[in-house]
Design an enzyme around this catalytic site. Structure first.
Site, PDB file in Angstrom:
ATOM      1  CB  SER A 162      -9.325   4.908   9.699  1.00 41.55           C
ATOM      2  OG  SER A 162      -8.206   5.586   9.188  1.00 41.55           O
ATOM      3  CG  ASP A 197      -1.943   1.001   1.300  1.00 39.62           C
ATOM      4  OD1 ASP A 197      -2.416   1.404   0.227  1.00 39.62           O
ATOM      5  OD2 ASP A 197      -2.342   1.411   2.427  1.00 39.62           O
TER       6      ASP A 197
HETATM    7  P1  13P Z   1      -8.786   4.896   5.736  1.00 35.40           P
HETATM    8  O1  13P Z   1      -7.850   5.741   6.554  1.00 35.40           O
HETATM    9  O2  13P Z   1     -10.024   5.653   5.377  1.00 35.40           O
HETATM   10  O3  13P Z   1      -9.081   3.586   6.361  1.00 35.40           O
HETATM   11  O4  13P Z   1      -8.047   4.594   4.344  1.00 35.40           O
HETATM   12  C1  13P Z   1      -7.122   3.544   4.263  1.00 35.40           C
HETATM   13  C2  13P Z   1      -6.349   3.566   2.991  1.00 35.40           C
HETATM   14  O5  13P Z   1      -6.664   4.230   2.025  1.00 35.40           O
HETATM   15  C3  13P Z   1      -5.168   2.719   2.933  1.00 35.40           C
HETATM   16  O6  13P Z   1      -4.458   2.892   1.746  1.00 35.40           O
HETATM   17  O1  G3H Z   2      -3.337   4.876   3.585  1.00 35.19           O
HETATM   18  C1  G3H Z   2      -2.604   4.685   4.563  1.00 35.19           C
HETATM   19  C2  G3H Z   2      -2.857   3.577   5.491  1.00 35.19           C
HETATM   20  O2  G3H Z   2      -3.889   3.882   6.378  1.00 35.19           O
HETATM   21  C3  G3H Z   2      -1.589   3.167   6.183  1.00 35.19           C
HETATM   22  O3  G3H Z   2      -1.253   3.982   7.236  1.00 35.19           O
HETATM   23  O4  G3H Z   2       1.202   4.442   7.003  1.00 35.19           O
HETATM   24  O5  G3H Z   2       0.050   4.591   9.236  1.00 35.19           O
HETATM   25  O6  G3H Z   2       0.445   2.363   8.149  1.00 35.19           O
HETATM   26  P1  G3H Z   2       0.198   3.836   7.944  1.00 35.19           P
HETATM   27 ZN    ZN Z   3      -4.542   4.922   0.995  1.00 37.00          ZN
END
Ligand code: 13P
Ligand code: G3H
Ligand code: ZN
Length: 310
Positions: free
Chosen positions: A252, A77
């Protein structure tokens, strides 16, 4: 990844991508996938890799895969460099995201194309991002986002060969997505234009947690201080599936469910100090949130959710 996206296209649904960084969340998610007989994407951020360690994450993923007959996808991600994407590809990830959305258009194209060339040579899927999805910190919310330009999306996909595209249409990362007192709004009109411009490219919705009010209330009731948190209900987010969204990212809502459960647990059971006790409760909350998302977006079985209070 291609097989799963094709499946989602045929079923006219979206896959849910859950962020993982520890065993308890991974186990809670696996239970949900087994209960509902549903596939999902498990994704790790650079921050999760730093916190948990690449080797632990790999072992967690492999163990989860061994404990379910569901297809699980391991995805990076928000990869922020070619080197990080390459490292994940070299370590057997099925899919990587290269997020060059903060870069000038030409630089985003060059970086994304470099990752695509390497990834495709290794049969790995690539998600790119165009337009900026803000959030994470309370001082930065959707008001600062830059919506994805549909014409640029067409050019971006043609010039990079990217497999799926994260778009900015009014979602934001984190719990503070919208300014206090404002009405959250998704730009379905822009999404429609993007989908028309690149109909064969699965679209990805980041920042798609709903910031479930019950968990916010529980956190604040039991000593937390999460003020003015706001998201968008799943039934609104699910409308994006009609316009090509095939992957919906959730982090989140899992964090909030875990935090709310543990805060309440500490209040209700002040004498307990065995972490396994409260993590067992938190794992169940993860399962509940995951099942809710899978029903809304992948199984499209909203009726089974019953009366919904927010
Ligand atoms: P949220 O913070 O809305 O859960 O989004 C997560 C996300 O986009 C991870 O890439
Ligand atoms: O989009 C981001 C994700 O919520 C990951 O968050 O970098 O704190 O692991 P993080
Ligand atoms: Zn994201």
């Amino acid at each position: 990844m291609r097989t799963l996206f094709n499946w989602a296209e045929q079923k006219h649904c979206a896959l849910v991508a859950f962020n993982i960084s520890n065993m308890e969340v991974m186990k809670g998610l696996t239970t949900a996938l087994n209960d509902l007989d549903c596939p999902a994407i498990l994704q790790v951020s650079a921050g999760a890799r730093r916190y948990t360690g690449a080797d632990y994450l790999r072992a967690l993923f492999d163990t989860a895969q061994a404990n379910t007959k569901q297809t699980l996808i391991l995805h990076l991600d928000h990869g922020d460099s070619f080197e990080l994407c390459k490292d994940c590809i070299d370590h057997g990830f099925d899919s990587v995201m290269i997020d060059g959305s903060h870069l000038p258009f030409a630089e985003n194209i060059a970086l994304t194309k470099k990752v695509v060339d390497y990834a495709h040579a290794h049969d790995v899927w690539v998600e790119g991002e165009l337009g900026e999805i803000c959030g994470i910190e309370d001082a930065v919310n959707v008001a600062h986002s830059k919506y994805t330009d549909p014409d640029k999306a067409r050019e971006f996909v043609a010039r990079t060969g990217v497999d799926s595209l994260a778009v900015s249409i009014g979602t934001a990362h984190g719990a503070y997505k919208y300014a206090a007192g404002s009405t959250p709004k998704l730009r379905y009109d822009i999404l429609k234009q993007i989908h028309a411009a690149i109909p064969d490219t699965p679209l990805v919705l980041h920042g798609a947690s709903s910031v479930i009010p019950e968990y916010i209330a529980t956190i604040n009731q039991f000593g937390g201080a999460i003020k003015n948190a706001m998201g968008i209900h799943e039934r609104e987010l699910a409308r994006t599936i009609d316009d090509g969204v095939r992957k919906i990212n959730i982090d989140s809502d899992l964090r909030l469910a875990v935090t709310a459960t543990i805060r309440q647990y500490f209040h209700d059971q002040p004498a307990v100090f065995d972490p396994r006790s409260y993590w067992t409760a938190a794992m169940k909350a993860v399962t509940a949130v995951a099942e809710r998302k899978l029903k809304y977006y992948t199984l499209r079985n909203v009726k089974s959710l019953g009366e919904d209070s927010h």
